[in-house]
Motif scaffolding. Sequence first.
Motif, PDB file in Angstrom:
ATOM      1  N   HIS A 166     -38.048  33.462  84.218  1.00 53.65           N
ATOM      2  CA  HIS A 166     -37.573  32.086  84.083  1.00 53.65           C
ATOM      3  C   HIS A 166     -37.363  31.722  82.619  1.00 53.65           C
ATOM      4  O   HIS A 166     -36.431  30.999  82.274  1.00 53.65           O
ATOM      5  N   PHE A 167     -38.239  32.227  81.744  1.00 51.62           N
ATOM      6  CA  PHE A 167     -38.126  31.920  80.329  1.00 51.62           C
ATOM      7  C   PHE A 167     -36.825  32.469  79.760  1.00 51.62           C
ATOM      8  O   PHE A 167     -36.192  31.860  78.900  1.00 51.62           O
ATOM      9  N   GLY A 168     -36.402  33.636  80.268  1.00 51.26           N
ATOM     10  CA  GLY A 168     -35.153  34.226  79.807  1.00 51.26           C
ATOM     11  C   GLY A 168     -33.928  33.439  80.219  1.00 51.26           C
ATOM     12  O   GLY A 168     -32.871  33.540  79.580  1.00 51.26           O
ATOM     13  N   ASP A 169     -34.063  32.627  81.272  1.00 53.38           N
ATOM     14  CA  ASP A 169     -32.917  31.837  81.743  1.00 53.38           C
ATOM     15  C   ASP A 169     -32.397  30.884  80.673  1.00 53.38           C
ATOM     16  O   ASP A 169     -31.219  30.534  80.664  1.00 53.38           O
ATOM     17  N   LEU A 170     -33.295  30.456  79.774  1.00 55.24           N
ATOM     18  CA  LEU A 170     -32.899  29.524  78.725  1.00 55.24           C
ATOM     19  C   LEU A 170     -31.817  30.113  77.831  1.00 55.24           C
ATOM     20  O   LEU A 170     -31.000  29.385  77.268  1.00 55.24           O
ATOM     21  N   PHE A 171     -31.792  31.450  77.709  1.00 57.01           N
ATOM     22  CA  PHE A 171     -30.908  32.094  76.753  1.00 57.01           C
ATOM     23  C   PHE A 171     -29.681  32.733  77.395  1.00 57.01           C
ATOM     24  O   PHE A 171     -28.878  33.349  76.709  1.00 57.01           O
ATOM     25  N   LEU A 172     -29.536  32.558  78.716  1.00 52.69           N
ATOM     26  CA  LEU A 172     -28.385  33.145  79.398  1.00 52.69           C
ATOM     27  C   LEU A 172     -27.064  32.572  78.908  1.00 52.69           C
ATOM     28  O   LEU A 172     -26.051  33.275  78.850  1.00 52.69           O
ATOM     29  N   TRP A 173     -27.094  31.283  78.544  1.00 53.32           N
ATOM     30  CA  TRP A 173     -25.840  30.626  78.169  1.00 53.32           C
ATOM     31  C   TRP A 173     -25.313  31.054  76.811  1.00 53.32           C
ATOM     32  O   TRP A 173     -24.155  30.795  76.472  1.00 53.32           O
ATOM     33  N   ILE A 174     -26.124  31.742  75.990  1.00 49.99           N
ATOM     34  CA  ILE A 174     -25.643  32.203  74.687  1.00 49.99           C
ATOM     35  C   ILE A 174     -25.350  33.702  74.682  1.00 49.99           C
ATOM     36  O   ILE A 174     -24.942  34.238  73.659  1.00 49.99           O
ATOM     37  N   LEU A 175     -25.571  34.387  75.811  1.00 48.40           N
ATOM     38  CA  LEU A 175     -25.287  35.818  75.912  1.00 48.40           C
ATOM     39  C   LEU A 175     -24.038  36.049  76.755  1.00 48.40           C
ATOM     40  O   LEU A 175     -23.875  35.426  77.796  1.00 48.40           O
ATOM     41  N   PRO A 176     -23.170  36.966  76.346  1.00 48.85           N
ATOM     42  CA  PRO A 176     -22.015  37.313  77.177  1.00 48.85           C
ATOM     43  C   PRO A 176     -22.470  37.880  78.515  1.00 48.85           C
ATOM     44  O   PRO A 176     -23.535  38.502  78.623  1.00 48.85           O
ATOM     45  N   GLY A 177     -21.648  37.683  79.535  1.00 52.92           N
ATOM     46  CA  GLY A 177     -22.001  38.152  80.870  1.00 52.92           C
ATOM     47  C   GLY A 177     -22.223  39.643  80.948  1.00 52.92           C
ATOM     48  O   GLY A 177     -23.140  40.109  81.643  1.00 52.92           O
ATOM     49  N   ASP A 178     -21.404  40.435  80.205  1.00 44.34           N
ATOM     50  CA  ASP A 178     -21.579  41.882  80.266  1.00 44.34           C
ATOM     51  C   ASP A 178     -22.885  42.317  79.613  1.00 44.34           C
ATOM     52  O   ASP A 178     -23.502  43.313  80.005  1.00 44.34           O
ATOM     53  N   GLU A 179     -23.323  41.562  78.588  1.00 45.43           N
ATOM     54  CA  GLU A 179     -24.603  41.875  77.935  1.00 45.43           C
ATOM     55  C   GLU A 179     -25.770  41.585  78.876  1.00 45.43           C
ATOM     56  O   GLU A 179     -26.739  42.354  78.944  1.00 45.43           O
ATOM     57  N   VAL A 180     -25.697  40.493  79.609  1.00 41.01           N
ATOM     58  CA  VAL A 180     -26.726  40.169  80.598  1.00 41.01           C
ATOM     59  C   VAL A 180     -26.771  41.244  81.677  1.00 41.01           C
ATOM     60  O   VAL A 180     -27.849  41.711  82.079  1.00 41.01           O
ATOM     61  N   ALA A 181     -25.588  41.669  82.146  1.00 40.71           N
ATOM     62  CA  ALA A 181     -25.524  42.708  83.183  1.00 40.71           C
ATOM     63  C   ALA A 181     -26.124  44.011  82.671  1.00 40.71           C
ATOM     64  O   ALA A 181     -26.842  44.707  83.404  1.00 40.71           O
ATOM     65  N   ARG A 182     -25.853  44.363  81.397  1.00 38.19           N
ATOM     66  CA  ARG A 182     -26.418  45.596  80.832  1.00 38.19           C
ATOM     67  C   ARG A 182     -27.939  45.533  80.774  1.00 38.19           C
ATOM     68  O   ARG A 182     -28.635  46.477  81.147  1.00 38.19           O
ATOM     69  N   LEU A 183     -28.457  44.389  80.313  1.00 36.36           N
ATOM     70  CA  LEU A 183     -29.900  44.249  80.201  1.00 36.36           C
ATOM     71  C   LEU A 183     -30.580  44.329  81.568  1.00 36.36           C
ATOM     72  O   LEU A 183     -31.614  44.990  81.722  1.00 36.36           O
ATOM     73  N   ARG A 184     -29.995  43.674  82.551  1.00 39.48           N
ATOM     74  CA  ARG A 184     -30.629  43.637  83.869  1.00 39.48           C
ATOM     75  C   ARG A 184     -30.469  44.932  84.634  1.00 39.48           C
ATOM     76  O   ARG A 184     -31.136  45.135  85.654  1.00 39.48           O
TER      77      ARG A 184
END
Length: 300
Positions: A166-184
């Motif tokens: 949940h804490f990571g959700d705060l920073f989703l809006w500043i990360l590109p979608g492909d970067e989020v997909a790579r991390l997850r």
Amino acid sequence: MAASEAPNSVVGRLLGLAGDADPELRDAKLIALSQLLLLYAATRAWAAALRESHLPFAWLVIFAVLLSGCAAAALLPRWRAFALRLALLPLLGHLALTFPLTDNHFYLELLCVGLLVWLDADRALLLQALQWTVAIVLFHTGLQKLLWGTYWHGDFLAYMVATGSHFGDLFLWILPGDEVARLRALPPWGDGAGPYRVDSLWLRLGANAVVWVELGLPFLLIWRRTRTPAAVAAVVFVLGLQLSARELLFATLFSLLLLSFPQAPWLRRARPVYWLACALLLALALGWIPSGGLLRGGHL
């Protein structure tokens, strides 16, 4: 030794940086803080009784009932000191039930109630000790992040995003979608997991800002000229950070303690807000409002 007995000692001078010179304002703060802290303790105890199914329910209810009685008694001037002393029994009982897995925020609650009992005879020293405790706790959170080093390049925050925290959700809006997909897509455990590094400048700036805000605000809280704006900034910072981390209980407790800093009776004026906040916490614990993990924590 009372603060007034050693005004020229190093400890005495340091303690004297905090607190208030106006006895009437000081007493108003301590009365409001005593009442609201016991109200918070009772609310947290009921939340524990309703949510901690792996702990003895009967004992949790007993603690909650006792703390509720203490919160009610603290509203009466002649019973306030006794209520604080009595409240130590269920608090210590809760500690005995949950140790060593007790949520770390509970220790701050217990320490503040203990100070209110222990230093009641010296009201000036009491407020100084409470304010220094809050400043030290806030500074330590930043120092811990600084020493671990996982905030410099945003590693910790990237890991929070990767694990779906949940804490990571705060920073989703500043990360590109492909970067989020790579991390997850990274396996969170085992050898070779990671690397939890991102190219986002904004994430690194945000991570470093958290560290430096936590290291800098305590000094501004203690310095009287900047105390009021620093308290406002600290409340906004703590509420934003802890709501993102889904730790509404700690946000309520720490913001309450921060309101003891301004050189005005803000705590007394904030009573209706905290009554509503505690009612909201109970509604979340009862399931009347979907919690969304807002009462997250270890053993409350």
